[in-house]
Design an enzyme around this catalytic site. Structure first.
Site, short mmCIF file in Angstrom:
data_model
loop_
_atom_site.label_atom_id
_atom_site.label_comp_id
_atom_site.label_asym_id
_atom_site.label_seq_id
_atom_site.Cartn_x
_atom_site.Cartn_y
_atom_site.Cartn_z
N LYS A 158 18.21 1.57 -11.74
CA LYS A 158 16.86 1.48 -12.30
C LYS A 158 16.29 2.83 -12.77
CE LYS A 158 15.65 -3.11 -11.24
NZ LYS A 158 16.15 -3.92 -10.15
N ASP A 197 20.45 -0.52 -0.33
CA ASP A 197 20.21 -0.80 -1.74
C ASP A 197 18.86 -0.19 -2.08
OD1 ASP A 197 19.46 -1.81 -4.17
OD2 ASP A 197 20.20 -3.85 -3.80
N PHE A 209 17.61 -8.93 -2.77
CA PHE A 209 18.16 -9.05 -4.12
C PHE A 209 19.09 -7.88 -4.35
CE2 PHE A 209 18.21 -8.27 -8.71
CZ PHE A 209 18.69 -9.50 -9.13
#
Ligand code: PLP
Length: 407
Positions: free
Chosen positions: A252, A223, A138
């Site tokens: 995040k 990532d 993702f």
């Protein structure tokens, strides 16, 4: 009747892209969230690995308040001292030499992809555009990010794949070697897959991929938007393998709940990113950067990382116990640190409801997992409470499964 934000029927005026739980919160404190009625919930998802320092952290609140009263926004056409400070903090603590700041993870991925392509272009190899991604990944929701991850349910209906995205199989190094060729720009992966269900690459695999990149002049992009910034018990998950990337996307936890992302790179990998080649109106503004600095100053503390490893060890051991006690509910415990995947035999969406019934908040995940992504400051006492609530959720799931099967 007055409309409230906790009404079980969601608003007609919000685009329907989320299947929302009929639950809303008014305030948070540490690892607890409270509804307007004062109901307390134990937050073991942290806004999907975002509020890593917990809710209402005094240093983050002070950073926002202090900066809010001085200056919010100027423009990246001026120097931004808070941005230079955060870039120094991040580069001092990582493989990277330079940072580009964004407002989200997907934008950090966009910057990483553009940086990789521009690197090869700047070296006279404009044909090297392919980004190799893996199943179960993702990377966010922009057009580039969805096709880089190539999850069928996220790309469906959004048109043909743009050129330059190649899908590889998670864990298949031989297959990966075959895919790397004269048009490859970069390999893009999450050292620990988040959404995919807390699947971790092994240290040997990451080292082998680093070596493959070195041999073929391919850039390695990580990532670490979800697995980075302390979540696995090291500042970045790839540090476990000692296999650094050339480019890395983070977000995040970077803003602890304030929207902040960043693309980090070595000076060499960023050689094509010259004035005018990329930009962002809001990215790196003084307000976001003040929170980012306060957040990273906490996240780099060795005692916090040691705490993560300790609590993660405890949770892993206790969850393994639940797996043994509830074999018809829990199939596997996986992940790294406080990015924990619990693979279930019963539907994960139902299990999340059982957990909510126990006032425990956990996230879903691919491969029928639920994920525990608590704030990194979760204490051992609070971890014990989380396990008690998980145990009751397992009992409820087991009772439901047994009721469905006639004896
Ligand atoms: C959340 C996430 C993203 C996307 O971040 P956004 O801020 O939602 O754009 C990308 N990659 C990973 C691994 C993530 O967990």
């Amino acid at each position: 009747m007055a409309e409230t934000t906790t009404a079980p029927v969601p608003s007609d005026h919000i685009m329907g892209v989320y299947a929302r739980a009929p639950l809303a919160f008014e305030r948070g404190d540490g690892v607890r969230l409270y509804t307007a009625d004062g109901e307390e919930y134990l937050d073991c998802m942290a806004g999907i690995a975002v509020t890593a320092l917990g809710h209402n952290h005094p240093k983050l609140v002070a950073a926002v308040k202090d900066q809010a009263e001085k200056l919010w926004h100027t423009s990246n056409i001026f120097r931004i001292p808070q941005q230079e400070k955060l870039a120094k903090l991040l580069t001092d603590n990582t493989f990277a030499d330079v940072c580009f700041f964004t407002n989200s993870g997907a934008e950090a991925i966009e910057c990483a992809i553009k940086t990789a392509r521009k690197y090869h272009w700047s070296k006279g190899q404009p044909e090297r555009i392919d980004i190799i991604g893996f199943d179960g990944s993702f990377h966010g929701r922009t057009i580039a990010a969805i096709f880089a991850a190539n999850n069928p349910s996220y790309v469906e209906g959004f048109g043909p794949p743009p050129p330059g995205f190649v899908g590889a199989k998670f864990g298949d190094l031989e297959g990966l070697k075959e895919l790397v060729g004269p048009t490859t720009a970069a390999i893009l992966l999450e050292p620990v897959q988040g959404e995919g269900g807390a699947r971790s690459w092994t240290e040997a695999e990451l080292k082998a991929i680093r070596q493959l990149c070195d041999e073929t002049g391919t850039l390695l992009i990580y990532d670490e938007i979800q697995c980075g910034l302390g979540r696995t018990g090291k500042l970045f998950a790839h540090e476990w393998a000692d296999a650094p990337p050339d480019i890395m996307a983070v977000a995040k936890a970077l803003g602890g709940g304030f929207p902040v992302g960043a693309c980090l790179a070595t000076a060499e990998a960023a050689r094509g990113m010259t004035p005018g080649s990329h930009g962002s109106t809001y990215g790196g503004n003084p307000l976001a950067m003040a929170v980012g600095v306060a957040s990273v100053e906490e996240l780099v503390k060795p005692e916090l990382l040691a705490h993560v490893r300790e609590v993660a060890g405890y949770l892993n051991q206790q969850l393994t116990g639940l797996k043994e006690r509830f074999p018809d509910v829990v199939l596997d415990i996986r992940g790294k640190g406080l990015l924990i995947g619990v693979k279930l035999a019963t539907p994960n969406r139902e299990f999340m409801q059982h957990a909510r019934d126990q006032h425990l908040l956990i996230a879903g995940g691919g491969d029928n997992c639920v994920r525990l992504l608590p704030p990194l400051v979760l204490s051992l006492e609070e971890a014990r409470e989380a396990i008690q609530r998980m145990e009751r959720a397992c009992e409820a799931a087991q009772a439901k499964a047994r009721a469905a099967v006639p004896a």
